[in-house]
Write a protein that holds these residues in place. Structure first.
Motif, mmCIF file in Angstrom:
data_model
loop_
_atom_site.group_PDB
_atom_site.id
_atom_site.type_symbol
_atom_site.label_atom_id
_atom_site.label_comp_id
_atom_site.label_asym_id
_atom_site.label_seq_id
_atom_site.Cartn_x
_atom_site.Cartn_y
_atom_site.Cartn_z
ATOM 1 N N ILE A 75 -90.617 55.946 47.854
ATOM 2 C CA ILE A 75 -90.970 55.860 49.269
ATOM 3 C C ILE A 75 -89.700 55.908 50.110
ATOM 4 C CG2 ILE A 75 -92.209 54.556 51.031
ATOM 5 C CD1 ILE A 75 -93.934 55.465 48.669
ATOM 6 N N ASP A 76 -89.656 56.877 51.033
ATOM 7 C CA ASP A 76 -88.541 57.009 51.970
ATOM 8 C C ASP A 76 -89.098 56.798 53.373
ATOM 9 O OD1 ASP A 76 -86.160 57.510 53.201
ATOM 10 O OD2 ASP A 76 -86.254 59.690 52.961
ATOM 11 N N ALA A 77 -88.894 55.608 53.925
ATOM 12 C CA ALA A 77 -89.487 55.230 55.206
ATOM 13 C C ALA A 77 -88.479 55.307 56.332
ATOM 14 C CB ALA A 77 -90.058 53.810 55.123
ATOM 15 N N SER A 78 -88.980 55.539 57.542
ATOM 16 C CA SER A 78 -88.135 55.618 58.735
ATOM 17 C C SER A 78 -88.773 54.809 59.855
ATOM 18 C CB SER A 78 -87.980 57.075 59.173
ATOM 19 O OG SER A 78 -87.237 57.163 60.366
ATOM 20 N N THR A 79 -87.948 54.045 60.567
ATOM 21 C CA THR A 79 -88.429 53.229 61.682
ATOM 22 C C THR A 79 -87.569 53.479 62.909
ATOM 23 O OG1 THR A 79 -89.230 51.487 60.195
ATOM 24 C CG2 THR A 79 -88.871 50.892 62.500
ATOM 25 N N THR A 353 -95.329 40.854 64.404
ATOM 26 C CA THR A 353 -93.983 40.290 64.418
ATOM 27 C C THR A 353 -92.973 41.290 63.872
ATOM 28 O OG1 THR A 353 -94.040 39.362 62.187
ATOM 29 C CG2 THR A 353 -95.022 38.034 63.947
ATOM 30 N N VAL A 354 -91.695 40.931 63.962
ATOM 31 C CA VAL A 354 -90.624 41.752 63.404
ATOM 32 C C VAL A 354 -90.866 42.004 61.919
ATOM 33 C CG1 VAL A 354 -88.179 41.676 62.760
ATOM 34 C CG2 VAL A 354 -88.874 41.114 65.090
ATOM 35 N N ARG A 355 -91.429 41.040 61.232
ATOM 36 C CA ARG A 355 -91.679 41.181 59.812
ATOM 37 C C ARG A 355 -92.974 41.939 59.527
ATOM 38 N NH1 ARG A 355 -87.987 38.342 57.040
ATOM 39 N NH2 ARG A 355 -87.027 36.543 58.018
ATOM 40 N N ILE A 356 -93.772 42.186 60.555
ATOM 41 C CA ILE A 356 -95.052 42.863 60.359
ATOM 42 C C ILE A 356 -95.212 43.923 61.441
ATOM 43 C CG2 ILE A 356 -97.508 42.488 59.882
ATOM 44 C CD1 ILE A 356 -96.947 39.534 59.682
ATOM 45 N N PRO A 357 -94.323 44.907 61.542
ATOM 46 C CA PRO A 357 -94.376 45.862 62.656
ATOM 47 C C PRO A 357 -95.232 47.090 62.349
ATOM 48 C CG PRO A 357 -92.380 46.220 61.432
ATOM 49 C CD PRO A 357 -93.110 45.105 60.720
ATOM 50 N N VAL A 358 -96.431 46.885 61.806
ATOM 51 C CA VAL A 358 -97.248 48.005 61.359
ATOM 52 C C VAL A 358 -98.386 48.278 62.332
ATOM 53 C CG1 VAL A 358 -96.720 47.757 58.920
ATOM 54 C CG2 VAL A 358 -98.596 46.433 59.910
ATOM 55 N N GLY A 359 -98.718 49.566 62.482
ATOM 56 C CA GLY A 359 -99.849 49.996 63.288
ATOM 57 C C GLY A 359 -100.856 50.744 62.440
ATOM 58 N N ASN A 360 -101.838 51.350 63.082
ATOM 59 C CA ASN A 360 -102.822 52.156 62.370
ATOM 60 C C ASN A 360 -102.129 53.363 61.739
ATOM 61 O OD1 ASN A 360 -104.799 50.395 63.277
ATOM 62 N ND2 ASN A 360 -105.247 51.645 65.077
ATOM 63 N N ARG A 361 -102.566 53.736 60.534
ATOM 64 C CA ARG A 361 -101.865 54.749 59.772
ATOM 65 C C ARG A 361 -102.746 55.945 59.450
ATOM 66 N NH1 ARG A 361 -98.739 50.765 55.468
ATOM 67 N NH2 ARG A 361 -97.234 49.975 56.970
ATOM 68 N N LYS A 362 -102.134 57.126 59.511
ATOM 69 C CA LYS A 362 -102.755 58.371 59.056
ATOM 70 C C LYS A 362 -101.849 58.961 57.980
ATOM 71 C CE LYS A 362 -104.542 59.274 63.705
ATOM 72 N NZ LYS A 362 -103.805 58.165 64.357
ATOM 73 N N TYR A 384 -97.279 62.301 53.469
ATOM 74 C CA TYR A 384 -96.580 62.003 54.716
ATOM 75 C C TYR A 384 -97.424 61.015 55.516
ATOM 76 C CZ TYR A 384 -94.712 62.287 59.414
ATOM 77 O OH TYR A 384 -94.190 61.950 60.654
ATOM 78 N N LEU A 385 -96.800 59.924 55.917
ATOM 79 C CA LEU A 385 -97.470 58.866 56.666
ATOM 80 C C LEU A 385 -96.955 58.833 58.096
ATOM 81 C CD1 LEU A 385 -98.076 55.215 55.539
ATOM 82 C CD2 LEU A 385 -96.827 55.644 57.655
ATOM 83 N N HIS A 386 -97.874 58.818 59.044
ATOM 84 C CA HIS A 386 -97.533 58.650 60.461
ATOM 85 C C HIS A 386 -98.283 57.443 60.990
ATOM 86 C CE1 HIS A 386 -96.591 59.539 64.635
ATOM 87 N NE2 HIS A 386 -97.872 59.366 64.920
ATOM 88 N N GLU A 387 -97.560 56.600 61.703
ATOM 89 C CA GLU A 387 -98.139 55.345 62.186
ATOM 90 C C GLU A 387 -98.156 55.322 63.702
ATOM 91 O OE1 GLU A 387 -96.442 51.020 61.552
ATOM 92 O OE2 GLU A 387 -97.352 51.813 59.714
ATOM 93 N N ASP A 388 -99.253 54.829 64.284
ATOM 94 C CA ASP A 388 -99.321 54.668 65.729
ATOM 95 C C ASP A 388 -98.220 53.713 66.199
ATOM 96 O OD1 ASP A 388 -101.534 56.258 65.651
ATOM 97 O OD2 ASP A 388 -102.989 54.643 65.947
ATOM 98 N N ALA A 389 -97.757 53.905 67.427
ATOM 99 C CA ALA A 389 -96.764 52.992 67.996
ATOM 100 C C ALA A 389 -97.298 51.559 67.954
ATOM 101 C CB ALA A 389 -96.438 53.393 69.425
ATOM 102 N N GLN A 398 -88.914 41.531 72.185
ATOM 103 C CA GLN A 398 -90.029 42.475 72.275
ATOM 104 C C GLN A 398 -89.489 43.883 72.020
ATOM 105 O OE1 GLN A 398 -89.436 40.527 75.401
ATOM 106 N NE2 GLN A 398 -90.328 38.871 74.186
ATOM 107 N N ALA A 399 -90.299 44.698 71.343
ATOM 108 C CA ALA A 399 -89.878 46.071 71.048
ATOM 109 C C ALA A 399 -91.098 46.880 70.631
ATOM 110 C CB ALA A 399 -88.822 46.099 69.950
ATOM 111 N N GLU A 400 -90.917 48.206 70.654
ATOM 112 C CA GLU A 400 -91.941 49.113 70.162
ATOM 113 C C GLU A 400 -91.429 49.767 68.885
ATOM 114 O OE1 GLU A 400 -94.472 52.069 72.624
ATOM 115 O OE2 GLU A 400 -92.869 53.289 71.727
ATOM 116 N N TYR A 401 -92.231 49.711 67.848
ATOM 117 C CA TYR A 401 -91.878 50.296 66.560
ATOM 118 C C TYR A 401 -92.679 51.575 66.332
ATOM 119 C CZ TYR A 401 -89.262 46.225 64.832
ATOM 120 O OH TYR A 401 -88.333 45.241 64.639
ATOM 121 N N ARG A 402 -91.984 52.618 65.893
ATOM 122 C CA ARG A 402 -92.637 53.864 65.491
ATOM 123 C C ARG A 402 -92.228 54.151 64.048
ATOM 124 N NH1 ARG A 402 -94.699 57.053 69.762
ATOM 125 N NH2 ARG A 402 -94.360 56.066 71.796
#
Length: 416
Positions: A75-79, A353-362, A384-389, A398-402
């Motif tokens: 797994i090669d992930a990008s944030t 949270t910072v430790r759980i910055p996950v959104g809906n996934r396709k 290939y996984l793309h996650e909602d903001a 506070q921050a937005e994770y993609r």
């Protein structure tokens, strides 16, 4: 008196899910390269190889010979962290997930015409995340590593030509490590003192089971159902605090820590339809009881008052995910696969949270199987996984994770 922003729990080491693996929440889907090719659609109804020990234990009854199957997913992930705001300074580089391997292996052998025995080793839950030391969100999470390794002896029984059942107890070892920074801010100045550090370790062994039923509704259509039980853990380890200044220095030291944690049960159901000699279609639904994770409490023995008992709200909710896929038998040696999956996040903007910055996934996946001979098959897949903001709203950050990720998996199956 200094105001100390201090909120750390062994819970976070378990709730940390920064790594965008194919499944959401804490779950990992990478237990089979052949199933990954169709987006894990049909996982409980299609018997492709010995990895059915995980997908549906009842499927072992469809294997005519002894099989050994094993492989590795990478797994090669990008944030990308955007619009970060915080009360204390720091960087927001993102890309805090290291390149991650996920191994798996299975064995199945027929005992007679009705009974099969099998064994599997795989990783159902796991994460690793490593923020830079100067991360602005380091006061809510800096380094996290959690892994569950499962050992599953399994039996299946063919009731008749159409119906089979399977069952396997699971022995699950969990271990985790968490570090985070602690900020000490004097009320007379906005300049923070050097950070303190907290490190937490814990592990345990828990027991559960997987059970399944597989039904051939007719010659072309199969239905499967797999139930994976909850697993109760009592993690024991230590909490280490260091770098606490002045009157807070008494907190420096090590303390015995304990956490009760329950991983959720899930139900996976799917259909496999053989359209003709070339095309096979797959579809599946998975329900996961993430609502078990409402809060986590850590007890630190003989610790100061601010460390003795820490409670952290999670407020997760149950989720449904779905997947569809297809395979095309190009020739007797080659099969091509493709799939699409959608998986909802168990958390929301209010609780993420910072430790759980996950959104809906396709997730879009492609795969292939190459039958070198009657005895050897090689499978490979790419996803290939793309996650909602996803918004993170900590009290002071506070921050937005993609998030996005590339995954590849390969698997070798040998029959004898």
């Amino acid at each position: 008196m200094r105001r100390m922003w201090f909120k750390t729990t062994l819970a976070a080491a378990i709730a940390a899910v920064s790594s965008p693996v194919i499944a959401n929440g804490l779950a990992i889907n990478e237990q089979s390269a052949s199933s990954m090719g169709t987006g894990f659609a049909g996982r409980s109804s299609a018997v492709l190889d010995a990895s059915t020990v995980y997908g549906n234990p009842a499927g072992m009854s469809r294997l005519d010979r002894t099989e050994i199957s094993g492989g590795l997913a990478l797994i090669d992930a990008s944030t990308d962290i955007r619009d970060a705001r915080g009360a204390l300074p720091g960087s927001n580089d993102g890309d805090m997930v290291p390149f991650t391997p996920v191994p798996f292996g299975y064995f199945v052998t027929p005992l007679n015409d009705r009974w099969h025995a099998g064994f599997g080793v795989y990783v159902p839950f796991g994460v690793i995340s490593d923020y830079e030391n100067a991360s602005q969100g380091r006061y809510y999470g800096e380094y996290s590593s959690v892994r569950v390794v499962t050992f599953q002896p399994t039996l299946s029984y063919r009731i008749n030509d159409r119906v089979s059942v399977g069952f396997g107890p699971t022995i699950n070892r969990i271990d985790g490590k968490l570090t985070r920074a602690v900020a000490f801010v004097p009320p007379t100045t906005p300049v923070a003192l050097p950070d303190g550090r907290v490190s937490i370790l814990g592990d345990d062994i828990g027991y559960g089971f997987n059970a399944g039923v597989l039904v051939d509704l007719n010659e072309d259509l199969s239905w499967g159902l797999t139930y994976r039980s909850k697993v109760d853990y009592t993690l024991e380890g230590r909490t280490k605090a260091s770098g606490f200044p002045g009157p807070l220095a008494a907190a420096n030291g090590q303390y015995d820590a304990q956490l009760d944690f329950t991983s959720p049960e899930s139900v996976d159901t799917s259909l496999t339809y053989k359209l003709d000699d070339y095309w096979t279609l797959y579809g599946g639904l998975t329900w996961t009881r993430w609502s078990r994770l409402q809060e986590i409490v850590v007890e630190n023995e003989a610790a100061p008052a601010n460390l003795a008992r820490i409670q952290e709200e999670q407020n997760w909710s149950d989720t449904w995910s779905f997947a569809v896929g297809a395979s095309y038998q190009l020739n007797p040696s080659w099969v091509l696969r493709s799939g699409f999956a959608w998986d909802r996040s168990p958390t929301t903007d209010a609780d993420r949270t910072v430790r759980i910055p996950v959104g809906n996934r396709k997730v879009l996946s492609l795969g292939a199987g190459w039958r070198l001979s009657d005895d050897i098959t090689i499978d490979a897949a790419y996803a290939y996984l793309h996650e909602d903001a996803a918004e993170v709203n900590e009290p002071a950050y506070q921050a937005e994770y993609r998030n996005s990720a590339h995954g590849v998996s390969t698997q070798l199956t040998y029959r004898f």
